[in-house]
Design a protein around this motif. Structure first.
Motif, PDB file in Angstrom:
ATOM      1  N   ARG A 167       0.823  -1.198   0.000  1.00 52.91           N
ATOM      2  CA  ARG A 167       0.000   0.000   0.000  1.00 52.91           C
ATOM      3  C   ARG A 167       0.865   1.260   0.000  1.00 52.91           C
ATOM      4  O   ARG A 167       2.025   1.233   0.401  1.00 52.91           O
ATOM      5  CB  ARG A 167      -0.903   0.014   1.229  1.00 52.91           C
ATOM      6  CG  ARG A 167      -1.908  -1.131   1.285  1.00 52.91           C
ATOM      7  CD  ARG A 167      -2.667  -1.116   2.588  1.00 52.91           C
ATOM      8  NE  ARG A 167      -1.767  -1.232   3.728  1.00 52.91           N
ATOM      9  CZ  ARG A 167      -2.157  -1.111   4.999  1.00 52.91           C
ATOM     10  NH1 ARG A 167      -3.410  -0.865   5.280  1.00 52.91           N
ATOM     11  NH2 ARG A 167      -1.288  -1.239   5.976  1.00 52.91           N
ATOM     12  N   LEU A 168       0.243   2.365  -0.407  1.00 48.53           N
ATOM     13  CA  LEU A 168       0.973   3.633  -0.386  1.00 48.53           C
ATOM     14  C   LEU A 168       1.206   4.124   1.034  1.00 48.53           C
ATOM     15  O   LEU A 168       2.123   4.898   1.271  1.00 48.53           O
ATOM     16  CB  LEU A 168       0.198   4.691  -1.178  1.00 48.53           C
ATOM     17  CG  LEU A 168       0.052   4.432  -2.680  1.00 48.53           C
ATOM     18  CD1 LEU A 168      -0.695   5.585  -3.330  1.00 48.53           C
ATOM     19  CD2 LEU A 168       1.409   4.255  -3.325  1.00 48.53           C
ATOM     20  N   ASP A 170      -0.686   4.668   5.321  1.00 49.32           N
ATOM     21  CA  ASP A 170      -1.877   5.067   6.060  1.00 49.32           C
ATOM     22  C   ASP A 170      -1.489   6.023   7.179  1.00 49.32           C
ATOM     23  O   ASP A 170      -0.300   6.202   7.493  1.00 49.32           O
ATOM     24  CB  ASP A 170      -2.618   3.847   6.610  1.00 49.32           C
ATOM     25  CG  ASP A 170      -1.705   2.909   7.388  1.00 49.32           C
ATOM     26  OD1 ASP A 170      -0.818   3.397   8.107  1.00 49.32           O
ATOM     27  OD2 ASP A 170      -1.876   1.681   7.280  1.00 49.32           O
ATOM     28  N   SER A 219      -6.246   5.430   4.757  1.00 48.85           N
ATOM     29  CA  SER A 219      -5.180   5.303   3.762  1.00 48.85           C
ATOM     30  C   SER A 219      -4.720   6.685   3.303  1.00 48.85           C
ATOM     31  O   SER A 219      -5.503   7.648   3.307  1.00 48.85           O
ATOM     32  CB  SER A 219      -5.647   4.485   2.562  1.00 48.85           C
ATOM     33  OG  SER A 219      -6.564   5.227   1.773  1.00 48.85           O
ATOM     34  N   ASP A 243       2.758  -3.574  -7.134  1.00 47.86           N
ATOM     35  CA  ASP A 243       1.722  -3.198  -6.173  1.00 47.86           C
ATOM     36  C   ASP A 243       1.604  -1.679  -6.041  1.00 47.86           C
ATOM     37  O   ASP A 243       0.495  -1.133  -5.945  1.00 47.86           O
ATOM     38  CB  ASP A 243       2.025  -3.815  -4.806  1.00 47.86           C
ATOM     39  CG  ASP A 243       1.920  -5.339  -4.830  1.00 47.86           C
ATOM     40  OD1 ASP A 243       1.368  -5.883  -5.809  1.00 47.86           O
ATOM     41  OD2 ASP A 243       2.400  -5.976  -3.874  1.00 47.86           O
ATOM     42  N   SER A 265      -1.554   0.904  -7.016  1.00 49.04           N
ATOM     43  CA  SER A 265      -2.044   1.898  -6.059  1.00 49.04           C
ATOM     44  C   SER A 265      -1.969   3.303  -6.619  1.00 49.04           C
ATOM     45  O   SER A 265      -2.910   4.100  -6.459  1.00 49.04           O
ATOM     46  CB  SER A 265      -1.233   1.814  -4.752  1.00 49.04           C
ATOM     47  OG  SER A 265      -1.463   0.595  -4.088  1.00 49.04           O
ATOM     48  N   ASP A 282      -5.377   5.113  -7.067  1.00 52.83           N
ATOM     49  CA  ASP A 282      -5.697   5.948  -5.915  1.00 52.83           C
ATOM     50  C   ASP A 282      -5.175   7.376  -5.975  1.00 52.83           C
ATOM     51  O   ASP A 282      -5.448   8.165  -5.072  1.00 52.83           O
ATOM     52  CB  ASP A 282      -5.142   5.293  -4.634  1.00 52.83           C
ATOM     53  CG  ASP A 282      -5.747   3.916  -4.379  1.00 52.83           C
ATOM     54  OD1 ASP A 282      -6.927   3.737  -4.721  1.00 52.83           O
ATOM     55  OD2 ASP A 282      -5.044   3.049  -3.842  1.00 52.83           O
TER      56      ASP A 282
END
Length: 350
Positions: free
Chosen positions: A2-3, A5, A47, A289, A293, A297
């Motif tokens: 993920r980027l 959170d 996030s 990944d 993202s 996003d």
């Protein structure tokens, strides 16, 4: 991967800044499925992409492009979590700065990097990592961090003259006159980093609310929490987190990643092998990944994403993305965007 959170404490800070402007943020909070119960949860996070979208929504809805500066002006030790409370009880400003940066992971994680505190020619530098390229979705983030650090130093020292200068990577925005209201020092735009630079004499200033016993107790708690966070990660995940910040315009080598992990390259290779993977595999999977993202996003262009992930050209990135997902990045973004709007609309109407 993920980027990243961030603690909902920063959402609460955003909401307070909106309220200070005379507006009501409840509609935006509801759109992102955030209510008083979630904002009061000690473990709740949002996030990074959703946080940036929320900030942009507030800026657009309430016409406050300087939202980040207002968030920083309202910053307090509790808003910065355990690291903020630890810094508030530290002996001096130097120790407080170290606490804020060393325990940042307890309240936020970003694949792009982490903040750090260092000394340059006797001066203290609190540096926020680069999240370039900058746009209307992320400018407020840097504003909030640097102005928040400035406010924090004021609260801890009782003085407003600790900073020698402030440096922003981006060009001066249209609301540049607002910076003089926040920072009582030189403000440099178009700099090589995002940082606040403290006078050399400021580092030894005592923290007004210092308490040695409380600091020791909070440090023990912070160390345990930090270890708990790290123990929850596999070595592959630790390697991914080391790769992320190094992808900015280049493809990192095993040696560079090993240096960030404070290990020998052969140790990194062996530990990854023990978990059934190779360095090249982890590097490729991390890029894949993050690519998904970024396309799904963020509002970054495909060329900007290609640069951030270390591709030589947008064309090379597009080929790799289609190989990974079976779909061109533009089509993937269009489809993901429709799904996101549909979800947000159903949430806000419920």
């Amino acid at each position: 991967m993920r980027l990243g959170d961030i603690s909902v404490a920063y959402v609460e800070l955003m909401a307070r800044a909106v309220e200070e402007s005379g507006a009501r943020p409840q509609a935006v909070l509801a759109q992102y499925q955030l209510d008083d119960v979630k904002l009061a949860s000690p473990d709740a996070r949002i996030s990074i992409p959703r946080f940036m979208r929320m900030g942009h929504a507030c800026i657009e809805a309430f016409s406050i492009p300087w939202l980040g500066l207002d968030m920083g002006r309202l910053t307090s030790p509790p808003a910065m979590g355990l690291a903020g409370l630890l810094a508030q009880s530290a002996a001096d400003i130097r120790s407080a700065c170290r606490a804020l940066t060393e325990y940042e992971l307890l309240s936020s994680f970003n694949a792009r990097g982490r903040s750090q505190f260092l000394l340059e020619k006797g001066r203290g530098v609190a540096q926020f990592y680069s999240i370039s390229p900058y746009n209307e979705y992320n400018l407020f983030v840097v504003d909030s961090v640097l102005s928040g650090w400035n406010r924090f130093m004021q609260l801890l020292s009782g003085r407003h003259d600790l900073l020698a200068r402030v440096e922003f990577e981006f060009s001066a925005p249209v609301y540049r006159e607002r910076y003089s209201d926040i920072f009582q020092c030189e403000v440099h735009f178009g700099a090589e980093r995002n940082a606040v630079v403290l006078h050399d004499w400021a580092l030894d200033l005592p923290v007004q609310q210092r308490c040695a016993s409380t600091y020791s107790a909070l440090k023990q708690l912070a160390d345990r929490e930090l270890e708990r966070v790290r123990l929850g990660l596999t070595f592959r995940e630790l390697t991914e987190r080391a790769i992320g910040p190094l992808l900015n315009g280049q493809t990192p080598t095993l040696e560079q990643v090993a240096q960030r992990l404070n290990m020998a390259p052969w140790t990194v290779r062996r530990r990854l092998t023990d978990e059934g993977c190779s360095f090249q595999q982890v590097l490729n999977d991390t890029r894949r990944d993050l690519a998904v993202s970024y396309v799904r996003d963020t509002s970054l262009t495909l060329g900007e994403i290609a640069y951030v992930l270390g591709f030589g050209s947008a064309t090379a990135f597009q080929r790799a993305f289609k190989r990974w997902t079976g779909e061109a990045p533009g089509r993937f973004r269009e489809r993901s965007g429709r799904a996101y709007i549909s979800t947000a609309s159903s949430t806000s109407s419920s």
